[in-house]
Design an enzyme around this catalytic site. Sequence first.
Site, PDB file in Angstrom:
ATOM      1  N   CYS A   2       0.834  -1.202   0.000  1.00 24.70           N
ATOM      2  CA  CYS A   2       0.000   0.000   0.000  1.00 24.70           C
ATOM      3  C   CYS A   2       0.867   1.248   0.000  1.00 24.70           C
ATOM      4  O   CYS A   2       2.060   1.201   0.258  1.00 24.70           O
ATOM      5  CB  CYS A   2      -0.889  -0.002   1.235  1.00 24.70           C
ATOM      6  SG  CYS A   2      -1.831  -1.518   1.414  1.00 24.70           S
ATOM      7  N   ARG A  27       2.420   1.252  -6.005  1.00 16.77           N
ATOM      8  CA  ARG A  27       2.601   0.408  -4.821  1.00 16.77           C
ATOM      9  C   ARG A  27       1.404  -0.498  -4.589  1.00 16.77           C
ATOM     10  O   ARG A  27       1.494  -1.459  -3.821  1.00 16.77           O
ATOM     11  CB  ARG A  27       2.828   1.273  -3.583  1.00 16.77           C
ATOM     12  CG  ARG A  27       4.005   2.231  -3.675  1.00 16.77           C
ATOM     13  CD  ARG A  27       4.070   3.115  -2.450  1.00 16.77           C
ATOM     14  NE  ARG A  27       4.321   2.299  -1.277  1.00 16.77           N
ATOM     15  CZ  ARG A  27       5.554   1.997  -0.845  1.00 16.77           C
ATOM     16  NH1 ARG A  27       6.597   2.447  -1.498  1.00 16.77           N
ATOM     17  NH2 ARG A  27       5.728   1.233   0.209  1.00 16.77           N
ATOM     18  N   TRP A  74      -2.999  -2.348  -1.652  1.00 18.88           N
ATOM     19  CA  TRP A  74      -2.697  -3.657  -2.241  1.00 18.88           C
ATOM     20  C   TRP A  74      -3.243  -4.657  -1.232  1.00 18.88           C
ATOM     21  O   TRP A  74      -2.710  -4.816  -0.137  1.00 18.88           O
ATOM     22  CB  TRP A  74      -1.190  -3.845  -2.408  1.00 18.88           C
ATOM     23  CG  TRP A  74      -0.855  -5.048  -3.221  1.00 18.88           C
ATOM     24  CD1 TRP A  74      -0.827  -5.128  -4.585  1.00 18.88           C
ATOM     25  CD2 TRP A  74      -0.483  -6.357  -2.755  1.00 18.88           C
ATOM     26  NE1 TRP A  74      -0.476  -6.401  -4.979  1.00 18.88           N
ATOM     27  CE2 TRP A  74      -0.269  -7.172  -3.877  1.00 18.88           C
ATOM     28  CE3 TRP A  74      -0.327  -6.909  -1.476  1.00 18.88           C
ATOM     29  CZ2 TRP A  74       0.106  -8.517  -3.771  1.00 18.88           C
ATOM     30  CZ3 TRP A  74       0.034  -8.252  -1.370  1.00 18.88           C
ATOM     31  CH2 TRP A  74       0.252  -9.033  -2.523  1.00 18.88           C
ATOM     32  N   ASN A 100      -0.014   0.823   5.940  1.00 19.14           N
ATOM     33  CA  ASN A 100       0.707  -0.027   4.984  1.00 19.14           C
ATOM     34  C   ASN A 100       1.443  -1.084   5.811  1.00 19.14           C
ATOM     35  O   ASN A 100       2.305  -0.745   6.623  1.00 19.14           O
ATOM     36  CB  ASN A 100       1.720   0.792   4.184  1.00 19.14           C
ATOM     37  CG  ASN A 100       2.629  -0.128   3.367  1.00 19.14           C
ATOM     38  OD1 ASN A 100       2.242  -1.222   2.976  1.00 19.14           O
ATOM     39  ND2 ASN A 100       3.874   0.304   3.161  1.00 19.14           N
ATOM     40  N   GLY A 101       1.082  -2.338   5.637  1.00 13.73           N
ATOM     41  CA  GLY A 101       1.710  -3.404   6.419  1.00 13.73           C
ATOM     42  C   GLY A 101       0.681  -4.466   6.765  1.00 13.73           C
ATOM     43  O   GLY A 101      -0.416  -4.498   6.181  1.00 13.73           O
ATOM     44  N   GLU A 482      14.600 -14.266 -16.246  1.00 15.36           N
ATOM     45  CA  GLU A 482      14.091 -12.891 -16.229  1.00 15.36           C
ATOM     46  C   GLU A 482      13.116 -12.641 -17.373  1.00 15.36           C
ATOM     47  O   GLU A 482      12.058 -12.033 -17.184  1.00 15.36           O
ATOM     48  CB  GLU A 482      15.264 -11.904 -16.280  1.00 15.36           C
ATOM     49  CG  GLU A 482      14.897 -10.440 -16.295  1.00 15.36           C
ATOM     50  CD  GLU A 482      14.063  -9.966 -15.124  1.00 15.36           C
ATOM     51  OE1 GLU A 482      13.498  -8.878 -15.207  1.00 15.36           O
ATOM     52  OE2 GLU A 482      13.925 -10.734 -14.136  1.00 15.36           O
ATOM     53  N   LYS A 486       9.212 -11.493 -16.894  1.00 18.63           N
ATOM     54  CA  LYS A 486       8.623 -10.282 -17.501  1.00 18.63           C
ATOM     55  C   LYS A 486       7.337 -10.633 -18.244  1.00 18.63           C
ATOM     56  O   LYS A 486       6.318  -9.979 -18.118  1.00 18.63           O
ATOM     57  CB  LYS A 486       9.622  -9.607 -18.455  1.00 18.63           C
ATOM     58  CG  LYS A 486      10.801  -8.964 -17.731  1.00 18.63           C
ATOM     59  CD  LYS A 486      10.489  -7.669 -17.042  1.00 18.63           C
ATOM     60  CE  LYS A 486      10.168  -7.803 -15.578  1.00 18.63           C
ATOM     61  NZ  LYS A 486      11.209  -8.054 -14.638  1.00 18.63           N
ATOM     62  N   GLU A 489       4.577 -11.511 -15.713  1.00 18.33           N
ATOM     63  CA  GLU A 489       4.100 -10.380 -14.896  1.00 18.33           C
ATOM     64  C   GLU A 489       3.101  -9.489 -15.621  1.00 18.33           C
ATOM     65  O   GLU A 489       2.122  -9.049 -15.040  1.00 18.33           O
ATOM     66  CB  GLU A 489       5.281  -9.483 -14.530  1.00 18.33           C
ATOM     67  CG  GLU A 489       6.163  -9.971 -13.418  1.00 18.33           C
ATOM     68  CD  GLU A 489       7.134  -8.874 -13.026  1.00 18.33           C
ATOM     69  OE1 GLU A 489       6.825  -8.139 -12.085  1.00 18.33           O
ATOM     70  OE2 GLU A 489       8.169  -8.734 -13.703  1.00 18.33           O
ATOM     71  N   HIS A 505      15.451 -32.921 -19.553  1.00 24.23           N
ATOM     72  CA  HIS A 505      15.108 -33.695 -18.361  1.00 24.23           C
ATOM     73  C   HIS A 505      13.667 -33.451 -17.923  1.00 24.23           C
ATOM     74  O   HIS A 505      13.311 -33.660 -16.758  1.00 24.23           O
ATOM     75  CB  HIS A 505      16.084 -33.357 -17.224  1.00 24.23           C
ATOM     76  CG  HIS A 505      17.509 -33.562 -17.621  1.00 24.23           C
ATOM     77  ND1 HIS A 505      18.085 -34.807 -17.751  1.00 24.23           N
ATOM     78  CD2 HIS A 505      18.469 -32.666 -17.976  1.00 24.23           C
ATOM     79  CE1 HIS A 505      19.342 -34.671 -18.142  1.00 24.23           C
ATOM     80  NE2 HIS A 505      19.596 -33.381 -18.302  1.00 24.23           N
ATOM     81  N   LYS A 604       4.809  -2.702  -6.724  1.00 19.36           N
ATOM     82  CA  LYS A 604       6.202  -2.411  -7.043  1.00 19.36           C
ATOM     83  C   LYS A 604       7.169  -2.838  -5.955  1.00 19.36           C
ATOM     84  O   LYS A 604       8.239  -3.398  -6.224  1.00 19.36           O
ATOM     85  CB  LYS A 604       6.370  -0.925  -7.325  1.00 19.36           C
ATOM     86  CG  LYS A 604       7.761  -0.517  -7.733  1.00 19.36           C
ATOM     87  CD  LYS A 604       8.149  -1.137  -9.051  1.00 19.36           C
ATOM     88  CE  LYS A 604       9.567  -0.919  -9.479  1.00 19.36           C
ATOM     89  NZ  LYS A 604       9.966  -1.716 -10.618  1.00 19.36           N
TER      90      LYS A 604
HETATM   91  C1  AGP Z   1      10.051  -7.547 -10.982  1.00 20.43           C
HETATM   92  O1  AGP Z   1       9.600  -7.079 -12.185  1.00 20.43           O
HETATM   93  C2  AGP Z   1       9.079  -7.500  -9.902  1.00 20.43           C
HETATM   94  N1  AGP Z   1       8.566  -6.214  -9.715  1.00 20.43           N
HETATM   95  C3  AGP Z   1       9.546  -8.140  -8.609  1.00 20.43           C
HETATM   96  O2  AGP Z   1       9.901  -9.463  -8.880  1.00 20.43           O
HETATM   97  C4  AGP Z   1      10.736  -7.449  -7.935  1.00 20.43           C
HETATM   98  O3  AGP Z   1      11.892  -7.674  -8.650  1.00 20.43           O
HETATM   99  C5  AGP Z   1      10.887  -8.014  -6.524  1.00 20.43           C
HETATM  100  O4  AGP Z   1       9.710  -7.724  -5.816  1.00 20.43           O
HETATM  101  C6  AGP Z   1      12.091  -7.420  -5.811  1.00 20.43           C
HETATM  102  O5  AGP Z   1      11.931  -6.060  -5.645  1.00 20.43           O
HETATM  103  P1  AGP Z   1      13.179  -5.181  -5.153  1.00 20.43           P
HETATM  104  O6  AGP Z   1      14.244  -5.267  -6.196  1.00 20.43           O
HETATM  105  O7  AGP Z   1      12.611  -3.798  -5.020  1.00 20.43           O
HETATM  106  O8  AGP Z   1      13.622  -5.741  -3.837  1.00 20.43           O
END
Ligand code: AGP
Length: 609
Positions: A2, A27, A74, A100-101, A482, A486, A489, A505, A604
């Site tokens: 959040c 966020r 969130w 937030n938490g 990676e 992407k 996500e 395998h 994020k």
């Molecule tokens: C990546 O695109 C994501 N947003 C997520 O996996 C991110 O890399 C992960 O939450 C780690 O975030 P940070 O680098 O801010 O610690």
Amino acid sequence: MCGIVGYVGPRQAAPILLEGLARLEYRGYDSAGVAVQNGGGVETRKLAGRVEGLADLLSREPVLGTCGIAHTRWATHGPPNDVNAHPHIDCGGEIALVHNGIVENADVLRTRLERDGHRFTTETDTEVLAHLIEDAEGVTLEERLIAALVPVEGTYGLAVTWKAEPGKIVVARRGSPVLLGVGDGEHFVASDASAVMGHTRSVVYLKDGDIAVLTADGYRVLDRDAVEQERAVDDIEWDLEALALGPYPHFMLKEICEQTETVRNTLRGRLLPAEGFARLNGLNLSPGQCMRIQRILIVACGTSWHAGLVGRHALEELSGIPVDVEYASEYRYRRQLRIPGTLAIAISQSGETADTLEALRAARGTGANVVGVVNVVGSTIAREADGGIYLHAGPEIGVASTKAFTSQVVALLLLGLYLARQRGQMAVDEGRRLVAEFERLPDLVARALQLEPQVKEVAAAYAGVGNALYLGRGVNYPVALEGALKLKEISYIHAEGYPAAEMKHGPIALIDENMPVVCIAPQDHVYPKVVSNMQEVRARGGRIIAITSEGNGDLSHLVEHQLRVPACDPLFSPVLTVIPLQLLAYHIAVARGCDVDRPRNLAKSVTVE
Ligand code: AGP
């Protein structure tokens, strides 16, 4: 997670809160709400969905007042809906709170409060905090908040107002990031600096355990015994321009296209060509400490963990120091072995990821030296580490991390050069060769970005698929991971990254004419092996997209599409090979009409477990 924001001063709070929420929406974007004090009461407006929906509601039903708090959510406890949206209030409607938490013992506290007659209206964990404050002893809001938080387990960055004390916001921090914005006759609270940048560049980062009291005239920071605390006022280094979308349709594309500049920024002032060395003063590692390193432990999550895997290759290859790369969330709950001479590296774009922060603290508990590779200046991981490397990649707004990844890889390559030279494991000539390779990198990134029109065409051919497989070897296996992340996500296509040799395998069973297989095959010592793997995929009818290097052999007899990045030293190739994968995911997601910058269910920076 959040985002919270608050304002107290001479101006109308609502427009300032809305502007702050819009900047914090990356966020979390499940619901949004405000609570503004006016005259004798407090008015709240909240609803499920985006901040622009809240702006519409406020244009129809405005709230007047110069002191208020706001939230973008969130969802963790209770589905995203109007009722569970923050702010939350107590039974009397006098206390309003944003959080937030996670309150981990909310159920127990709620049962006790309901038994004592409190009426709950939401399914959230947060609501217990409003009722605990209502229940608490104390004359002032800060006294009541301090008492209310005693039984609370979990994490919070919260802001609260009370009808009985108009013009005051009280804030508490444990685990979730919170900063104060210091203005002239006005003060702000926010989860990160982007929410206050339009009004002040002077911020105070709160520490765990801090309680802050804000009024228009000033602020005080207290500890849990209400004893006043000194906290530094820092100045934010980047400007609002960095938060603007500019000519781009999405922040993700903007940030992908910024990588020529962001890689240059990560290198700026850190290359010593004559000495064949890297300058990393922020590490705070003495030559003696560098010599005593026996092992490197990398902890991270998500994309940062992938950068850590690339970093392992670079650090082992260049410095000869063994490297372990751990998912932070797994490392923190496993038995942490005390291994002398450990340098622990916490990699995090946001510097606030809860699992990485706790893994950093756990590594420190084993006696390790702890450094951070972080993008957000002043973030918790940056402040808690003994030293570190800032990426200087500028704010990353798109939820899917892109420019941070390439800068993280560059930072780890710099660390590899630094340690190798510092420990006498690399001759000056080799150091100079590597520095020259670094100096070429921004231009090579610019050339890789020129692949965009080709990638867009390829994306159009694959936008309708349901699955995808990414294969790579050695330092490009993490790039396969990676690329798959992407695509997952932002396009919601199920995708997996695999070491190319591992395909035989198991995953090879998935391959048929409907399964696109992205093979990362730049010019390096395992290139011929990856080509064999491509032949195995071809033999099963798989549709191959090859990411290869300029000057490599023609693969058109094996693949449907080949995208060529500039040739470079193999250790540096992930900085280039990842770019067409970022663009591929982006254009496939756009073709599928996905909300690229606000992908569903994601946020994020993950500040809760
Ligand atoms: C990546 O695109 C994501 N947003 C997520 O996996 C991110 O890399 C992960 O939450 C780690 O975030 P940070 O680098 O801010 O610690």
